[in-house]
Each structure stands twice: as C-alpha cells, then as structure tokens.
Design a protein around this motif. Structure first.
Motif: not given
Length: 56
Positions: A20-25
């Motif tokens: 799972t990744y933060h879209a902002e990252d």
C-alpha cells in the motif's frame, strides 16, 4: 526514468497483504506520476476532488 523510493505502508488485512502506497508519495507531492508496466507507460493523476485516475 527515475525509480520511486516510496516504501509500502503497513496494512491490517486479515487474509492477504498487498503493498500500500500513499498517492502523494508516488506523485512526489504533485498531481501526476507515470507508472511503467511491461513497456507501457500509464499516467496516475490526482484530481482536484481528491480522486485517482489511471490512464494509458
């Protein structure tokens, strides 16, 4: 093309665990990122309404 240095965010899924990744990252604080898959480039965009759009 630059590699993304984002680390997965831990999740609490019970049956399967997916990265799972933060879209902002992924967008490095911007509104758009490119994703490469099998030689094809896809565009990931964060809209003003905070939604994600993935296009080829």
């Amino acid at each position: 093309m630059n590699q993304i240095a984002s680390k997965p965010v831990p999740t609490t899924a019970t049956t399967e665990v997916f990265p799972t990744y933060h879209a902002e990252d992924l967008t490095r604080g911007g509104a758009q990122a490119r994703i490469l898959l099998n030689g094809q480039i896809y565009s990931l965009r964060i809209t003003r309404a905070g939604k994600l759009i993935l296009t080829k």
